[in-house]
Enzyme design. Structure first.
Site: not given
Ligand SMILES: *Cc1c(COP(=O)(O)O)cnc(C)c1O
Length: 300
Positions: A74-76, A78-79
């Site tokens: 759910y990495s913000n 990497l997003h």
């Protein structure tokens, strides 16, 4: 600054200060503002842009065409990286903790749609990757590739956070932020003047690592900061009934959306500290809204 980054940033919204009106604040005679970094951009929001900005500039100045970094499902971080890579025409590779899930999370799905190559590695291996700190530290890295450590833990990330502190044009005593890796907090501590303080709220359980990690990132010896460990609400991906009802009430009153992983816990903790008389009457507090609202889809 690279012209492509200047252009990108010109398309961003303004990170304004929103004053919060609340009888609780009046009762304890404290003032609270939210610094709205969530308004910068719907995807590259908050501290993720602040931490990426000078890293991207360095990568572009080196002529890199591929950005590699690591994070959870759910990495913000990497997003934001995947989206920025797409906008800038750079290839991105995301090293993801754990086995590939049968169904990609909405976050991973976006990243894949934006062209990020997803590489899933074991949790043990993932921990090992945390040792690679500098942009060329990754083993077998190619000259066209640029490595960003988890959470962007380097001095270029701190430089972006300093920019945020310089934008604040009101008097204040305390600057609050939610902590994952603590890199954002370290950037704030480095940049706030000594008569003001920085207060971090850990989003993770067992976050004793934060104190030494943050200290090791600081460029000067500061002691005007503290990390509160008591408001993780059960741990990183957990919520509690108290937390969700607090968030709901806060958003109803202020129209400011929160996320349960970071900003919700920070404000929940901050309100609790206020109610316990932690702040002296007359204190002026700024809480940083670090964005991260895309992660809410994990809780839908
Ligand atoms: C990543 C993130 C944080 C934590 O930042 P660190 O620098 O890792 O401490 C806080 N808030 C939001 C919304 C985030 O996405």
């Amino acid at each position: 600054m690279h012209p492509e980054l200047v252009k990108l940033e010109q398309s961003f919204g303004l990170s304004v200060l929103t004053k919060i009106d609340d009888p609780l604040l009046d009762d304890y005679q404290v003032s609270l503002w939210i610094k709205r970094d969530d308004l910068l951009h719907p995807i590259i929001s908050g501290n993720k842009w602040r931490k990426l900005k000078y890293n991207l500039d360095h990568a572009l100045s080196l002529g890199a065409d591929t950005l590699i970094s690591m994070g959870g499902t759910y990495s913000n971080h990497l997003h934001a990286l995947a989206y920025t890579g797409k906008i800038l025409g750079l290839k991105t590779i995301g090293i993801i903790r754990g086995e590939k899930p049968a169904l990609l999370t909405p976050t991973l799905q976006d990243m894949q749609n934006w062209g990020m190559e997803l590489r899933f590695i074991s949790r043990t291996e993932f921990r090992h990757y945390r040792n690679y700190r500098d942009w060329q530290d990754l083993p077998d890295i190619k000259p066209n590739e640029f490595w960003l450590p988890e959470g962007g833990a380097n001095h270029l990330a701190l430089k972006g956070m300093a920019e945020l502190v310089n934008e604040i044009d009101i008097e204040y005593d305390t600057l609050c932020v939610a902590c994952g890796t603590g890199v954002t907090l370290a950037g704030l501590i480095d940049a706030v003047p000594g008569r003001q303080s920085a207060l971090g709220f850990a989003a993770l359980k067992h976050a004793d690592f934060l104190q030494p990690d943050v200290k090791s990132l600081l460029s000067k010896n500061s002691n005007n900061w503290e990390i509160i460990l008591d408001y993780h609400c059960g741990g990183f991906a957990n919520t509690s009934l108290e937390l969700t009802s607090f968030m709901h009430a806060f958003t109803q009153k202020t129209s400011i959306p929160l996320d349960p992983v970071y900003t919700g816990k920070m404000l929940y903790g901050l309100y609790d500290l206020i109610a316990k008389g932690y702040f002296k009457p007359g204190q002026r507090i700024i809480a940083l809204h670090t964005g991260g609202l895309q992660g809410n889809r994990g809780y839908a």
